[in-house]
Design a protein around this motif. Sequence first.
Motif, PDB file in Angstrom:
ATOM      1  N   GLU A 132       0.834  -1.205   0.000  1.00 22.59           N
ATOM      2  CA  GLU A 132       0.000   0.000   0.000  1.00 22.59           C
ATOM      3  C   GLU A 132       0.868   1.255   0.000  1.00 22.59           C
ATOM      4  N   GLY A 135       1.787   2.203  -3.262  1.00 21.38           N
ATOM      5  CA  GLY A 135       0.633   2.484  -4.122  1.00 21.38           C
ATOM      6  C   GLY A 135       0.136   1.297  -4.917  1.00 21.38           C
ATOM      7  N   GLU A 184       7.984   8.614 -10.937  1.00 21.74           N
ATOM      8  CA  GLU A 184       7.197   7.943  -9.886  1.00 21.74           C
ATOM      9  C   GLU A 184       8.102   7.230  -8.891  1.00 21.74           C
TER      10      GLU A 184
END
Lengths: 235, 403
Positions: A132, A135, A184
């Motif tokens: 989590e 992501g 990212e």
Amino acid sequence: MDHEHLIQLQGLTKTYGKGSASFQALKGIDLSVERGEFVAVMGPSGSGKSTLMNILGCLDVPSGGRYQYESIAVNELSTNQRSLLRRHALGFIFQGFNLLARTSALENVELPLLYRGMSRRERHDMAISALESVGLGDKLRNTPAEMSGGQQQRVAIARAIVTHPTTLFADEPTGNLDSTTTVEIMELLTRLNRDRGITVLMVTHEDEVAEYAKRVVRFRDGHIESDVLNEPVLS
Amino acid sequence: MIWNAFHIALREIRRNLTRAFLTVLGIIIGVSAVVTMVTLGDGATESVKNQISALGSNLLVLRPGAGFGPRSRNAPAFTLDDAWAVRDQIPGIAAVAPIRSSNFNTIYLQNARSTQVTGSTDAYFYVNKWTIAEGRMFTQQEYDAGAPVGVIGETVQEELFGPGINPIGQKIRVGNSTIQVIGLLKGKGQVGMGDQDDTIIVPLPTIQMRLLGRNSAHDINVISISAEDGTNSDLLTYQINALMRQRRNLHANQPNNFHVFDTRQIADTLSASTKTMTMLLAAVAGVSLLVGGIGIMNIMLVSVTERTREIGIRLAIGATAHEVLLQFLVEAVTLSCIGGLVGIGLALGLCTVLADLIQVPYAFNSQINLIAFAFSAGIGVLFGFAPARRAAQLDPIEALRHE
Ligand SMILES: Nc1ncnc2c1ncn2[C@@H]1O[C@H](COP(=O)(O)OP(=O)(O)OP(=O)(O)O)[C@@H](O)[C@H]1O
Ligand SMILES: [Mg+2]
């Protein structure tokens, strides 16, 4: 002994091969890294970056010199002890992701916890929260073949941080990724460094990637050519 | 730590079920072959023993003639006194049954068939291990009087009366006389080449006087002898031979015109040879188990090469060489144990089906199952070790670079 540093190298050398066929990839490295630093290692191909990372990450042993991690003299450890140091303090991210094929993201991330002998429940919870935090809370059941390169690298990062390591070693983590995905991944690494205080050592060829680091060490022919601090990235 | 390795190994096996199945196929076949062979072999030995012990308890059979064949026809039969002499003069004998038997046509209503009728004393039931299922044996009075009564075997009951008809009290025609059925024997089934249950037992005087219609002293065609438990049957045979030679006035240079069958000896010989056969088959099956083990080693070695990168990953995230060794070893042992269990299960099914097919008694042999299982686990350790050590000795960086 100086216990201020997280990593301290003195005259570290690495020679591959023997006799006339031998090749010295590291020619006496002196380097100190403090807790919480974000260091980018740059340099031309063949200059010894990966060799250094492998030694720092305890995957390989130096031929000479001294390597101290926290208060541990790593160059005096046995193979087994180096495994345990990897298990408990170090995390790895590779250019090629190195996930287990045909294995779900969740199981891949659980893998390091298996070697810590944790209960099923604990493993499960820790792996999910690691996924989590990168992501990927919605891709738990996906196998590597069912994910993009960026997603795979994020699974690899989750696997590296699930054990709460002190130091993260990343050898060209964005080498196989496009520029958007690279951003990212770099933002993720920056956040881990800033919010969790994880020390990050990262090899890269790209200047844009190196800009995320607070410090850049440049290699040439097995020597450190330069070692400078980046100006803080203002965002 | 073992438990952890077991957990990781199970995960690996689950991840590659087809490979796992192919790996253990050899073990499955080997174990089931060994277990099936030994179990069926035991069954065959048991069946031989059962058939022979169904003939009688420690039974020796004295017949006229030197053995089977034409020469035995001309040899004189025995007398009742011969039977009593054996009983009274030779130690270690539990009972003796003099027998006069012959084939007769038997008829009940519209059913007719030819059946062996045996006339003897009540000792016959004991010596030849007959038990009464229904009705009763003949009494001493019936015996003495040569009463027209008889005890019939299961086959006679089935063929002559058919199902659902109680034969007790019915009258059947035997030869030219009528016999009343007073008892039904408990069935023995097929023994060797003859149907033991196709028989009618009557008092000796009944067959002599009523059925055959003549009373010759020399008409005892078989003497059945039951030895006491624990007697030396070789000695007994020797003594009977000596006694009969004397009673039949044979000179030293004349051969025996009678012979003694010792069923115990026949049983021993037969079960020894079936045992040898079983061992032989089990040994052949054992070789296939060994081949199965080599199969495991082969596939585990291939899988170490195939999984070099996986091993590298495991080492990089902190697995020790020891743990990798343990993982591969546990994987091999787990696989071979699973193979062993599946093989045992398969053998269970095979034995049940085959035992029924070739008509041998089936008894679960826990010993051979345990041995086969332990053996397959041992094969896992033996043949899993080399691949496991190779995996553990891999250099993490080399392994990670492996494509
Ligand atoms: N196992 C090995 N045996 C012999 N020589 C080696 C080995 N590994 C690396 N080298 C040599 O050591 C030198 C440094 O290699 P290294 O992999 O550290 O370079 P690098 O800086 O990571 O290069 P790149 O940017 O291409 O990844 C190279 O010249 C290489 O050929
Ligand atoms: Mg490199």
